[in-house]
Design a protein around this motif. Sequence first.
Motif, short mmCIF file in Angstrom:
data_model
loop_
_atom_site.label_atom_id
_atom_site.label_comp_id
_atom_site.label_asym_id
_atom_site.label_seq_id
_atom_site.Cartn_x
_atom_site.Cartn_y
_atom_site.Cartn_z
N VAL A 42 -33.46 -12.21 -12.39
CA VAL A 42 -32.17 -11.99 -13.05
C VAL A 42 -31.19 -11.42 -12.04
O VAL A 42 -31.59 -10.84 -11.02
CB VAL A 42 -32.29 -11.02 -14.25
N ALA A 96 -37.69 -12.66 -17.87
CA ALA A 96 -37.85 -13.79 -16.96
C ALA A 96 -38.26 -13.33 -15.57
O ALA A 96 -38.36 -12.13 -15.28
CB ALA A 96 -36.55 -14.59 -16.90
N ASN A 103 -30.35 -14.52 -16.52
CA ASN A 103 -31.42 -15.28 -15.89
C ASN A 103 -30.89 -16.58 -15.30
O ASN A 103 -29.66 -16.80 -15.25
CB ASN A 103 -32.55 -15.53 -16.88
N SER A 151 -38.28 -20.94 -16.84
CA SER A 151 -37.49 -20.92 -18.08
C SER A 151 -37.90 -22.03 -19.04
O SER A 151 -37.63 -21.94 -20.24
CB SER A 151 -36.00 -21.05 -17.75
N ASP A 170 -30.49 -11.33 -20.11
CA ASP A 170 -31.93 -11.11 -20.14
C ASP A 170 -32.26 -9.66 -19.78
O ASP A 170 -32.91 -9.38 -18.78
CB ASP A 170 -32.65 -12.08 -19.19
N LYS A 227 -39.64 -5.71 -14.82
CA LYS A 227 -39.92 -7.13 -15.02
C LYS A 227 -41.21 -7.38 -15.79
O LYS A 227 -42.25 -6.81 -15.48
CB LYS A 227 -39.99 -7.78 -13.63
#
Length: 435
Positions: A139, A136, A146, A79, A152, A112
């Motif tokens: 999740v 990300a 996330n 992140s 997200d 993803k």
Amino acid sequence: MNIIWIVADDLGYADLGCYGGRDASFGPVSPRLDRLAHEGIRFSDGYSNSPVCSPTRFALMTGRYQYRLRGAAEEPINSKAMGDATLGLPPAHPTIASLLSAAGYRTGLVGKWHLGFLPHFSPLRSGYQYFYGPMAGGVDYFSHCNSRREHDLWLGESPHHEAGYLTDLITQKAIEFAESSIQAGQNFFLSVHYTAPHWPWETRDDAALAGQVANNLFHLDGGSIETYRRMIHHMDEGIGALVDRIDALGQRDKSLIVFTSDNGGERYSDNWPHVGGKMDLTEGGIRVPWIMRWPGQIPATSLSGQHFMTMDVTATLLEAASVPPDPSYPLDGISLLSVLRNPGMRFERPLFWRMNHRQQAAYRDGDWKYLKVDQHEYLFDLSQDGRERAELKHKQADRFETLKASWHAWNASMPEIPHDATISLGYGAEHMPQR
């Protein structure tokens, strides 16, 4: 032809029944994937380009060693990369999606991404015409938040709110994309990148857990083997539904379906007979399931010992679609198309890896593997010792030195690991005993 590339997240080598996995209390864990393997080819010695998520995805997208791109030096992208203009898949770099799109394919990524964040990176900037999923690496399956507790889930480049268990939502959107492409008479390339069976440990029946794991998606105090197997089973059901729909719409013989994992398994996975797992260059971290089905092209009930890695499949799919790579970005991957059509065929395929984490290095040449972890170096004969327990560098000193020199020569041809590259483990020995 249509191409469907399905990627599981952190699936272990022996988590599927067709790879020796045990049944769960509810029965077979992966009956639909086992059937897919029976209808096509299963590989015993297929590898991922990396033992961790996003670096493998760089290789999948580009067909090249991930080390060529700065973002792939992150192990994995986390992140902290949000807003960073370098830590992602550069939109200018050709991808399998952009090459197929330019050739007339309808392209979609459902699931993803994990290759950088907006405003600089997204699937729509790297050749996909449709995107539904999280940006990300991890999740929650129900809140779709996330590790920063930020929502997200995206449709294109717009935030998208939709109730549901993420594995099932990915399946639903994948089927919708395939249906709409077929009904429009378009050949399509569909990437289906499940987050399963990645943490947090949530099945369809665990919506109440979503609030409890909000502060730590690693879910260090939860999960079980039973939960993990049900997560795989949910994904397996979805893959079966997608395959059934493609077949029912008359596209069975026109569709090449590929299934794999982005790296070896993690906490609850079964990597037998290999040791190690995610983040390791021992076999448990990089040897993964590979299944392909293409009726009329791939003989059913096939098994191959050909060894290869993720980027070779990228090259394979491009050749199968008769789409050349961009000459300015030559592929490192080598096509397996001849092996798919003749599973008894084998060719030499040297494979190289490196990891910033624990200064790991690995090189497979035929049955032999050079391995370095921390300051220790090893030599293994994988044909006799896939578990990497019998260390042979003293008995085979000349071979050891030859393989070691080859790895160093390859490494010298790659960009150096940047000094600011990060390693994100998430947990350590204080949380659970080490492997």
